[in-house]
Design a protein around this motif. Structure first.
Motif, mmCIF file in Angstrom:
data_model
loop_
_atom_site.group_PDB
_atom_site.id
_atom_site.type_symbol
_atom_site.label_atom_id
_atom_site.label_comp_id
_atom_site.label_asym_id
_atom_site.label_seq_id
_atom_site.Cartn_x
_atom_site.Cartn_y
_atom_site.Cartn_z
ATOM 1 N N GLN A 71 -5.921 11.602 1.732
ATOM 2 C CA GLN A 71 -4.830 10.716 2.132
ATOM 3 C C GLN A 71 -5.187 9.250 1.880
ATOM 4 O O GLN A 71 -4.326 8.459 1.479
ATOM 5 C CB GLN A 71 -4.468 10.952 3.591
ATOM 6 N N ALA A 72 -6.453 8.902 2.085
ATOM 7 C CA ALA A 72 -6.883 7.524 1.820
ATOM 8 C C ALA A 72 -6.792 7.207 0.327
ATOM 9 O O ALA A 72 -6.394 6.101 -0.055
ATOM 10 C CB ALA A 72 -8.308 7.314 2.327
ATOM 11 N N LEU A 73 -7.155 8.169 -0.505
ATOM 12 C CA LEU A 73 -7.056 7.970 -1.944
ATOM 13 C C LEU A 73 -5.609 7.764 -2.370
ATOM 14 O O LEU A 73 -5.293 6.816 -3.101
ATOM 15 C CB LEU A 73 -7.659 9.173 -2.680
ATOM 16 N N LYS A 74 -4.721 8.604 -1.877
ATOM 17 C CA LYS A 74 -3.298 8.448 -2.184
ATOM 18 C C LYS A 74 -2.791 7.094 -1.680
ATOM 19 O O LYS A 74 -2.034 6.409 -2.371
ATOM 20 C CB LYS A 74 -2.474 9.556 -1.532
ATOM 21 N N GLY A 75 -3.207 6.730 -0.484
ATOM 22 C CA GLY A 75 -2.792 5.456 0.095
ATOM 23 C C GLY A 75 -3.259 4.268 -0.723
ATOM 24 O O GLY A 75 -2.524 3.292 -0.895
ATOM 25 N N GLN A 76 -4.467 4.348 -1.255
ATOM 26 C CA GLN A 76 -4.989 3.259 -2.077
ATOM 27 C C GLN A 76 -4.179 3.119 -3.364
ATOM 28 O O GLN A 76 -3.877 2.010 -3.803
ATOM 29 C CB GLN A 76 -6.467 3.489 -2.400
ATOM 30 N N ILE A 77 -3.820 4.238 -3.967
ATOM 31 C CA ILE A 77 -3.006 4.185 -5.188
ATOM 32 C C ILE A 77 -1.648 3.558 -4.880
ATOM 33 O O ILE A 77 -1.165 2.696 -5.627
ATOM 34 C CB ILE A 77 -2.856 5.594 -5.806
ATOM 35 N N HIS A 78 -1.043 3.947 -3.773
ATOM 36 C CA HIS A 78 0.245 3.357 -3.375
ATOM 37 C C HIS A 78 0.090 1.869 -3.074
ATOM 38 O O HIS A 78 0.987 1.079 -3.384
ATOM 39 C CB HIS A 78 0.843 4.090 -2.174
ATOM 40 N N SER A 79 -1.029 1.478 -2.504
ATOM 41 C CA SER A 79 -1.276 0.071 -2.207
ATOM 42 C C SER A 79 -1.359 -0.757 -3.482
ATOM 43 O O SER A 79 -0.833 -1.879 -3.551
ATOM 44 C CB SER A 79 -2.579 -0.059 -1.404
ATOM 45 N N VAL A 80 -1.994 -0.214 -4.504
ATOM 46 C CA VAL A 80 -2.076 -0.905 -5.800
ATOM 47 C C VAL A 80 -0.670 -1.089 -6.378
ATOM 48 O O VAL A 80 -0.340 -2.147 -6.913
ATOM 49 C CB VAL A 80 -2.988 -0.127 -6.773
ATOM 50 N N ILE A 81 0.155 -0.058 -6.241
ATOM 51 C CA ILE A 81 1.533 -0.147 -6.742
ATOM 52 C C ILE A 81 2.310 -1.225 -5.994
ATOM 53 O O ILE A 81 3.005 -2.050 -6.604
ATOM 54 C CB ILE A 81 2.242 1.221 -6.629
ATOM 55 N N GLU A 82 2.188 -1.251 -4.682
ATOM 56 C CA GLU A 82 2.894 -2.262 -3.889
ATOM 57 C C GLU A 82 2.408 -3.675 -4.224
ATOM 58 O O GLU A 82 3.211 -4.603 -4.325
ATOM 59 C CB GLU A 82 2.753 -1.973 -2.396
ATOM 60 N N SER A 83 1.112 -3.825 -4.412
ATOM 61 C CA SER A 83 0.564 -5.137 -4.794
ATOM 62 C C SER A 83 1.121 -5.584 -6.135
ATOM 63 O O SER A 83 1.413 -6.761 -6.342
ATOM 64 C CB SER A 83 -0.960 -5.084 -4.857
ATOM 65 N N GLY A 84 1.285 -4.632 -7.034
ATOM 66 C CA GLY A 84 1.859 -4.947 -8.340
ATOM 67 C C GLY A 84 3.299 -5.381 -8.244
ATOM 68 O O GLY A 84 3.747 -6.271 -8.982
ATOM 69 N N LYS A 85 4.051 -4.765 -7.336
ATOM 70 C CA LYS A 85 5.443 -5.163 -7.139
ATOM 71 C C LYS A 85 5.529 -6.598 -6.617
ATOM 72 O O LYS A 85 6.373 -7.385 -7.058
ATOM 73 C CB LYS A 85 6.141 -4.201 -6.183
ATOM 74 N N VAL A 86 4.644 -6.909 -5.683
ATOM 75 C CA VAL A 86 4.615 -8.274 -5.145
ATOM 76 C C VAL A 86 4.215 -9.256 -6.243
ATOM 77 O O VAL A 86 4.811 -10.330 -6.387
ATOM 78 C CB VAL A 86 3.635 -8.365 -3.943
ATOM 79 N N ALA A 87 3.228 -8.886 -7.028
ATOM 80 C CA ALA A 87 2.781 -9.752 -8.127
ATOM 81 C C ALA A 87 3.913 -9.975 -9.126
ATOM 82 O O ALA A 87 4.116 -11.107 -9.598
ATOM 83 C CB ALA A 87 1.566 -9.129 -8.811
ATOM 84 N N GLN A 88 4.658 -8.910 -9.453
ATOM 85 C CA GLN A 88 5.772 -9.052 -10.392
ATOM 86 C C GLN A 88 6.840 -9.979 -9.828
ATOM 87 O O GLN A 88 7.389 -10.812 -10.542
ATOM 88 C CB GLN A 88 6.383 -7.686 -10.719
ATOM 89 N N ALA A 89 7.123 -9.847 -8.542
ATOM 90 C CA ALA A 89 8.103 -10.732 -7.911
ATOM 91 C C ALA A 89 7.631 -12.182 -7.968
ATOM 92 O O ALA A 89 8.431 -13.089 -8.245
ATOM 93 C CB ALA A 89 8.341 -10.309 -6.463
ATOM 94 N N ASN A 90 6.337 -12.405 -7.743
ATOM 95 C CA ASN A 90 5.796 -13.763 -7.824
ATOM 96 C C ASN A 90 5.876 -14.313 -9.247
ATOM 97 O O ASN A 90 6.195 -15.480 -9.446
ATOM 98 C CB ASN A 90 4.350 -13.801 -7.336
ATOM 99 N N LEU A 91 5.595 -13.460 -10.226
ATOM 100 C CA LEU A 91 5.723 -13.890 -11.619
ATOM 101 C C LEU A 91 7.166 -14.235 -11.955
ATOM 102 O O LEU A 91 7.435 -15.243 -12.618
ATOM 103 C CB LEU A 91 5.222 -12.790 -12.561
ATOM 104 N N ASP A 92 8.091 -13.408 -11.485
ATOM 105 C CA ASP A 92 9.510 -13.655 -11.738
ATOM 106 C C ASP A 92 9.943 -14.966 -11.105
ATOM 107 O O ASP A 92 10.732 -15.717 -11.706
ATOM 108 C CB ASP A 92 10.359 -12.501 -11.189
ATOM 109 N N ASN A 93 9.439 -15.267 -9.917
ATOM 110 C CA ASN A 93 9.801 -16.510 -9.227
ATOM 111 C C ASN A 93 9.231 -17.730 -9.929
ATOM 112 O O ASN A 93 9.854 -18.800 -9.911
ATOM 113 C CB ASN A 93 9.328 -16.479 -7.778
ATOM 114 N N THR A 94 8.065 -17.607 -10.536
ATOM 115 C CA THR A 94 7.471 -18.761 -11.217
ATOM 116 C C THR A 94 8.183 -19.058 -12.528
ATOM 117 O O THR A 94 8.142 -20.182 -13.017
ATOM 118 C CB THR A 94 5.967 -18.539 -11.515
ATOM 119 N N LYS A 95 8.893 -18.085 -13.087
ATOM 120 C CA LYS A 95 9.626 -18.276 -14.335
ATOM 121 C C LYS A 95 10.974 -18.932 -14.122
ATOM 122 O O LYS A 95 11.606 -19.391 -15.053
ATOM 123 C CB LYS A 95 9.807 -16.942 -15.056
ATOM 124 N N LYS A 96 11.433 -18.968 -12.876
ATOM 125 C CA LYS A 96 12.751 -19.541 -12.571
ATOM 126 C C LYS A 96 12.700 -21.038 -12.503
ATOM 127 O O LYS A 96 11.829 -21.716 -12.275
ATOM 128 C CB LYS A 96 13.286 -18.972 -11.250
#
Length: 87
Positions: free
Chosen positions: A62-87
């Motif tokens: 479960q911790a391994l699965k959780g870590q993979i999901h955490s990486v995905i969520e961090s990527g979503k936040v990073a993408q949102a930050n990148l999108d905001n810096t382009k505006k």
């Protein structure tokens, strides 16, 4: 530098998402989880050492699965930050 880190996080998220779409990995996770739960169900209540071992194996999975999901969520936040810096 910050943009580079954000792009790195987005790339990691894409790789993590690919892992969770990989049928072989999904099957392995599902099989392990099922096997661990069945082993726990079939164990004797008095066999605390084995039950503890099974619990730790399931927790690690479960911790391994959780870590993979955490990486995905961090990527979503990073993408949102990148999108905001382009505006």
């Amino acid at each position: 530098m910050r943009e580079g880190k954000l792009r790195h996080d987005v790339e990691r998220a894409a790789k993590a998402e690919a892992l969770l779409r990989d049928p072989t990995l999904v099957e392995a996770f599902d099989t392990l989880e099922t096997n661990f739960i069945e082993a726990w169900r079939n164990s004797s209540v008095a066999d605390t050492d084995n039950r503890e071992r099974i619990y730790h194996l399931l927790s690690a999975l479960q911790a391994l699965k959780g870590q993979i999901h955490s990486v995905i969520e961090s990527g979503k936040v990073a993408q949102a930050n990148l999108d905001n810096t382009k505006k």
